[in-house]
Motif scaffolding. Sequence first.
Motif, PDB file in Angstrom:
ATOM      1  N   LEU A 183       0.830  -1.200   0.000  1.00  0.00           N
ATOM      2  CA  LEU A 183       0.000   0.000   0.000  1.00  0.00           C
ATOM      3  C   LEU A 183       0.868   1.255   0.000  1.00  0.00           C
ATOM      4  O   LEU A 183       0.609   2.201  -0.750  1.00  0.00           O
ATOM      5  CB  LEU A 183      -0.940  -0.012   1.208  1.00  0.00           C
ATOM      6  CG  LEU A 183      -1.890   1.179   1.331  1.00  0.00           C
ATOM      7  CD1 LEU A 183      -2.758   1.341   0.084  1.00  0.00           C
ATOM      8  CD2 LEU A 183      -2.759   1.026   2.577  1.00  0.00           C
ATOM      9  N   HIS A 184       1.922   1.258   0.812  1.00  0.00           N
ATOM     10  CA  HIS A 184       2.820   2.418   0.862  1.00  0.00           C
ATOM     11  C   HIS A 184       3.467   2.652  -0.496  1.00  0.00           C
ATOM     12  O   HIS A 184       3.557   3.790  -0.970  1.00  0.00           O
ATOM     13  CB  HIS A 184       3.871   2.215   1.949  1.00  0.00           C
ATOM     14  CG  HIS A 184       4.618   3.462   2.308  1.00  0.00           C
ATOM     15  ND1 HIS A 184       5.767   3.434   3.044  1.00  0.00           N
ATOM     16  CD2 HIS A 184       4.414   4.771   2.030  1.00  0.00           C
ATOM     17  CE1 HIS A 184       6.221   4.668   3.213  1.00  0.00           C
ATOM     18  NE2 HIS A 184       5.416   5.495   2.595  1.00  0.00           N
ATOM     19  N   ASP A 185       3.901   1.583  -1.158  1.00  0.00           N
ATOM     20  CA  ASP A 185       4.499   1.722  -2.483  1.00  0.00           C
ATOM     21  C   ASP A 185       3.500   2.311  -3.476  1.00  0.00           C
ATOM     22  O   ASP A 185       3.847   3.184  -4.274  1.00  0.00           O
ATOM     23  CB  ASP A 185       5.007   0.374  -2.999  1.00  0.00           C
ATOM     24  CG  ASP A 185       6.245  -0.114  -2.265  1.00  0.00           C
ATOM     25  OD1 ASP A 185       6.895   0.688  -1.563  1.00  0.00           O
ATOM     26  OD2 ASP A 185       6.557  -1.317  -2.387  1.00  0.00           O
ATOM     27  N   ALA A 186       2.255   1.839  -3.434  1.00  0.00           N
ATOM     28  CA  ALA A 186       1.223   2.349  -4.339  1.00  0.00           C
ATOM     29  C   ALA A 186       0.943   3.821  -4.060  1.00  0.00           C
ATOM     30  O   ALA A 186       0.776   4.626  -4.987  1.00  0.00           O
ATOM     31  CB  ALA A 186      -0.051   1.525  -4.204  1.00  0.00           C
ATOM     32  N   LEU A 187       0.890   4.177  -2.791  1.00  0.00           N
ATOM     33  CA  LEU A 187       0.662   5.574  -2.417  1.00  0.00           C
ATOM     34  C   LEU A 187       1.798   6.465  -2.909  1.00  0.00           C
ATOM     35  O   LEU A 187       1.552   7.510  -3.519  1.00  0.00           O
ATOM     36  CB  LEU A 187       0.508   5.707  -0.902  1.00  0.00           C
ATOM     37  CG  LEU A 187      -0.820   5.251  -0.336  1.00  0.00           C
ATOM     38  CD1 LEU A 187      -0.707   4.928   1.142  1.00  0.00           C
ATOM     39  CD2 LEU A 187      -1.894   6.312  -0.586  1.00  0.00           C
ATOM     40  N   LYS A 188       3.036   6.058  -2.646  1.00  0.00           N
ATOM     41  CA  LYS A 188       4.190   6.866  -3.055  1.00  0.00           C
ATOM     42  C   LYS A 188       4.182   7.098  -4.563  1.00  0.00           C
ATOM     43  O   LYS A 188       4.505   8.184  -5.027  1.00  0.00           O
ATOM     44  CB  LYS A 188       5.499   6.214  -2.619  1.00  0.00           C
ATOM     45  CG  LYS A 188       5.748   6.314  -1.127  1.00  0.00           C
ATOM     46  CD  LYS A 188       7.162   5.951  -0.741  1.00  0.00           C
ATOM     47  CE  LYS A 188       7.464   4.492  -0.939  1.00  0.00           C
ATOM     48  NZ  LYS A 188       8.770   4.096  -0.364  1.00  0.00           N
ATOM     49  N   ASP A 189       3.801   6.083  -5.304  1.00  0.00           N
ATOM     50  CA  ASP A 189       3.745   6.193  -6.754  1.00  0.00           C
ATOM     51  C   ASP A 189       2.594   7.101  -7.202  1.00  0.00           C
ATOM     52  O   ASP A 189       2.691   7.782  -8.214  1.00  0.00           O
ATOM     53  CB  ASP A 189       3.586   4.796  -7.366  1.00  0.00           C
ATOM     54  CG  ASP A 189       3.754   4.801  -8.859  1.00  0.00           C
ATOM     55  OD1 ASP A 189       4.719   5.417  -9.357  1.00  0.00           O
ATOM     56  OD2 ASP A 189       2.910   4.183  -9.542  1.00  0.00           O
ATOM     57  N   ALA A 190       1.505   7.127  -6.428  1.00  0.00           N
ATOM     58  CA  ALA A 190       0.301   7.884  -6.792  1.00  0.00           C
ATOM     59  C   ALA A 190       0.342   9.348  -6.344  1.00  0.00           C
ATOM     60  O   ALA A 190      -0.390  10.178  -6.888  1.00  0.00           O
ATOM     61  CB  ALA A 190      -0.930   7.199  -6.195  1.00  0.00           C
ATOM     62  N   ASP A 212       1.983   5.831  10.152  1.00  0.00           N
ATOM     63  CA  ASP A 212       2.117   7.131   9.500  1.00  0.00           C
ATOM     64  C   ASP A 212       2.914   6.946   8.214  1.00  0.00           C
ATOM     65  O   ASP A 212       4.137   6.896   8.239  1.00  0.00           O
ATOM     66  CB  ASP A 212       2.800   8.119  10.437  1.00  0.00           C
ATOM     67  CG  ASP A 212       2.791   9.542   9.900  1.00  0.00           C
ATOM     68  OD1 ASP A 212       2.471   9.726   8.699  1.00  0.00           O
ATOM     69  OD2 ASP A 212       3.094  10.458  10.674  1.00  0.00           O
ATOM     70  N   LEU A 213       2.206   6.850   7.093  1.00  0.00           N
ATOM     71  CA  LEU A 213       2.876   6.617   5.820  1.00  0.00           C
ATOM     72  C   LEU A 213       3.330   7.892   5.136  1.00  0.00           C
ATOM     73  O   LEU A 213       3.868   7.845   4.035  1.00  0.00           O
ATOM     74  CB  LEU A 213       1.965   5.800   4.891  1.00  0.00           C
ATOM     75  CG  LEU A 213       1.577   4.416   5.425  1.00  0.00           C
ATOM     76  CD1 LEU A 213       0.816   3.630   4.360  1.00  0.00           C
ATOM     77  CD2 LEU A 213       2.780   3.624   5.904  1.00  0.00           C
ATOM     78  N   THR A 214       3.152   9.044   5.814  1.00  0.00           N
ATOM     79  CA  THR A 214       3.649  10.309   5.247  1.00  0.00           C
ATOM     80  C   THR A 214       4.657  10.998   6.156  1.00  0.00           C
ATOM     81  O   THR A 214       5.007  12.153   5.932  1.00  0.00           O
ATOM     82  CB  THR A 214       2.488  11.287   4.944  1.00  0.00           C
ATOM     83  OG1 THR A 214       1.837  11.645   6.164  1.00  0.00           O
ATOM     84  CG2 THR A 214       1.497  10.696   3.956  1.00  0.00           C
ATOM     85  N   ASP A 215       5.149  10.291   7.170  1.00  0.00           N
ATOM     86  CA  ASP A 215       6.075  10.934   8.112  1.00  0.00           C
ATOM     87  C   ASP A 215       7.397  11.334   7.466  1.00  0.00           C
ATOM     88  O   ASP A 215       8.103  12.207   7.970  1.00  0.00           O
ATOM     89  CB  ASP A 215       6.310  10.080   9.352  1.00  0.00           C
ATOM     90  CG  ASP A 215       6.943   8.733   9.064  1.00  0.00           C
ATOM     91  OD1 ASP A 215       7.076   8.353   7.872  1.00  0.00           O
ATOM     92  OD2 ASP A 215       7.277   8.038  10.036  1.00  0.00           O
ATOM     93  N   GLU A 216       7.702  10.751   6.323  1.00  0.00           N
ATOM     94  CA  GLU A 216       8.950  11.088   5.633  1.00  0.00           C
ATOM     95  C   GLU A 216       8.983  12.542   5.139  1.00  0.00           C
ATOM     96  O   GLU A 216      10.043  13.048   4.785  1.00  0.00           O
ATOM     97  CB  GLU A 216       9.164  10.125   4.455  1.00  0.00           C
ATOM     98  CG  GLU A 216       8.095  10.237   3.393  1.00  0.00           C
ATOM     99  CD  GLU A 216       7.892   8.954   2.609  1.00  0.00           C
ATOM    100  OE1 GLU A 216       8.071   9.007   1.386  1.00  0.00           O
ATOM    101  OE2 GLU A 216       7.547   7.927   3.205  1.00  0.00           O
ATOM    102  N   GLN A 217       7.836  13.208   5.149  1.00  0.00           N
ATOM    103  CA  GLN A 217       7.793  14.609   4.700  1.00  0.00           C
ATOM    104  C   GLN A 217       8.446  15.565   5.691  1.00  0.00           C
ATOM    105  O   GLN A 217       8.789  16.687   5.333  1.00  0.00           O
ATOM    106  CB  GLN A 217       6.345  15.041   4.457  1.00  0.00           C
ATOM    107  CG  GLN A 217       5.517  15.207   5.727  1.00  0.00           C
ATOM    108  CD  GLN A 217       4.092  15.603   5.448  1.00  0.00           C
ATOM    109  OE1 GLN A 217       3.859  16.681   4.911  1.00  0.00           O
ATOM    110  NE2 GLN A 217       3.159  14.738   5.801  1.00  0.00           N
TER     111      GLN A 217
END
Length: 129
Positions: free
Chosen positions: A9-16, A78-83
């Motif tokens: 899911l994280h990979d799909a999100l990052k790509d999207a 948290d799949l956006t913490d890298e921001q």
Amino acid sequence: MGAISREALHDALKDAWSADTSASSDWTEQNRAKGQCAVTACVVQDYLGGEILNTVATLPGGKTVSHYFNLIDGKNVDLTDEQFPSGTTFTEPKPKHGKYASTRDYCLSNDHTNQRYEVLRVRVAERMR
């Protein structure tokens, strides 16, 4: 939908993720997660369930921004913490729903957020096939 992994899911999100799914006017390819938290938390909830929580992030320079992420099976996801740059601090997370039934409903009550969510939802669904 069947079981999917958090990593897939994280990979799909990052790509999207893109500028049109970000709440930030200064989104870049170098920081793809920037401004993606609310819509990402909603998509994560679609696939993995759980609850959406809100916190306030204080960046090293003192700027504060609202931030959303998921609580799934008692664990923060948290799949956006890298921001966020190193040194960012966060307030105690909690639901943020105002007059709405849930944090999700609160987030999606904003027309711009809802539009960004729909774009991201469709893109992720296409990538998860």
